[in-house]
Write a protein that holds these residues in place. Structure first.
Motif, short mmCIF file in Angstrom:
data_model
loop_
_atom_site.label_atom_id
_atom_site.label_comp_id
_atom_site.label_asym_id
_atom_site.label_seq_id
_atom_site.Cartn_x
_atom_site.Cartn_y
_atom_site.Cartn_z
N GLY A 1 0.80 -1.22 0.00
CA GLY A 1 0.00 0.00 0.00
C GLY A 1 0.83 1.26 0.00
O GLY A 1 2.05 1.24 0.17
N ARG A 2 0.14 2.37 -0.21
CA ARG A 2 0.77 3.70 -0.16
C ARG A 2 0.04 4.63 0.79
O ARG A 2 0.42 5.76 1.00
N ASN A 3 -1.10 4.12 1.35
CA ASN A 3 -1.86 4.87 2.34
C ASN A 3 -2.64 3.84 3.18
O ASN A 3 -2.56 2.64 2.92
N LEU A 4 -3.38 4.30 4.17
CA LEU A 4 -4.04 3.37 5.08
C LEU A 4 -5.13 2.54 4.41
O LEU A 4 -5.29 1.37 4.73
N ALA A 5 -5.85 3.12 3.47
CA ALA A 5 -6.88 2.35 2.75
C ALA A 5 -6.23 1.21 1.97
O ALA A 5 -6.76 0.09 1.92
N ALA A 6 -5.08 1.46 1.39
CA ALA A 6 -4.38 0.42 0.63
C ALA A 6 -3.82 -0.66 1.55
O ALA A 6 -3.80 -1.84 1.19
N VAL A 7 -3.38 -0.28 2.76
CA VAL A 7 -2.92 -1.28 3.73
C VAL A 7 -4.07 -2.23 4.04
O VAL A 7 -3.90 -3.45 4.06
N ASP A 8 -5.24 -1.68 4.28
CA ASP A 8 -6.41 -2.51 4.55
C ASP A 8 -6.67 -3.47 3.39
O ASP A 8 -6.94 -4.65 3.60
N ASN B 1 -6.29 10.03 5.66
CA ASN B 1 -7.19 9.29 6.53
C ASN B 1 -6.89 9.46 8.01
O ASN B 1 -7.19 8.61 8.81
N GLY B 2 -6.29 10.56 8.39
CA GLY B 2 -6.07 10.83 9.80
C GLY B 2 -4.69 10.46 10.29
O GLY B 2 -3.77 10.26 9.52
N ALA B 3 -4.56 10.38 11.60
CA ALA B 3 -3.29 10.10 12.26
C ALA B 3 -2.84 8.68 11.94
O ALA B 3 -3.42 7.71 12.41
N PHE B 4 -1.80 8.56 11.16
CA PHE B 4 -1.33 7.28 10.63
C PHE B 4 -1.11 6.25 11.73
O PHE B 4 -1.67 5.16 11.69
N PHE B 5 -0.29 6.58 12.72
CA PHE B 5 0.05 5.59 13.74
C PHE B 5 -1.14 5.22 14.61
O PHE B 5 -1.22 4.11 15.11
N PRO C 1 -2.83 0.46 13.84
CA PRO C 1 -3.10 -0.74 14.64
C PRO C 1 -4.57 -1.17 14.60
O PRO C 1 -4.87 -2.35 14.63
N GLU C 2 -5.48 -0.19 14.50
CA GLU C 2 -6.90 -0.52 14.42
C GLU C 2 -7.21 -1.32 13.16
O GLU C 2 -8.01 -2.25 13.18
N ILE C 3 -6.57 -0.96 12.04
CA ILE C 3 -6.78 -1.69 10.79
C ILE C 3 -6.35 -3.14 10.97
O ILE C 3 -7.07 -4.07 10.59
N PHE C 4 -5.17 -3.35 11.55
CA PHE C 4 -4.68 -4.71 11.76
C PHE C 4 -5.60 -5.47 12.69
O PHE C 4 -5.97 -6.62 12.42
#
Length: 106
Positions: free
Chosen positions: A44-51, A85-89, A93-96
């Protein structure tokens, strides 16, 4: 060629040496991408992509535990997500955990 990874295992993030300390969003995306998919692996390159990268059928599909060493340093530096999408850190952990992945912040 995709690197083989034991089910339920992802090398720790943030340890000194290899992978390097994860203190930028670019390094965060690089470290698990290479751990899961080998050199140049995508995570990914952002939090949505990590998800998306944690979705069914991906090489990083649960179950596994993410151990993040030196997470206090990362928390201070990983402030915003390139995707807005907000504060990365704080969100990461919530996504994981929403995907059933244990997160150990050390």
């Amino acid at each position: 060629m995709r690197q083989q990874r034991r089910r339920g295992h992802l090398p720790p993030l943030g340890r000194r040496g290899s992978p390097p300390q994860v203190l930028t969003t670019a390094r965060f995306h690089c470290a698990p991408g290479e751990a899961v998919n080998g050199p140049g692996g995508y995570f990914g390159r952002n939090l949505a992509a990590v998800d998306d990268c944690l979705g069914e059928g991906s090489a990083a599909a649960p179950p596994f535990t993410l151990e993040w060493q030196h997470s206090d340093s990362a928390r201070a530096r990983l402030v915003s997500d390139p995707g807005g999408n907000g504060a990365f850190f704080e969100v990461l952990p919530e996504i994981f955990m929403d995907r059933g992945i244990d997160v150990l912040l050390r």
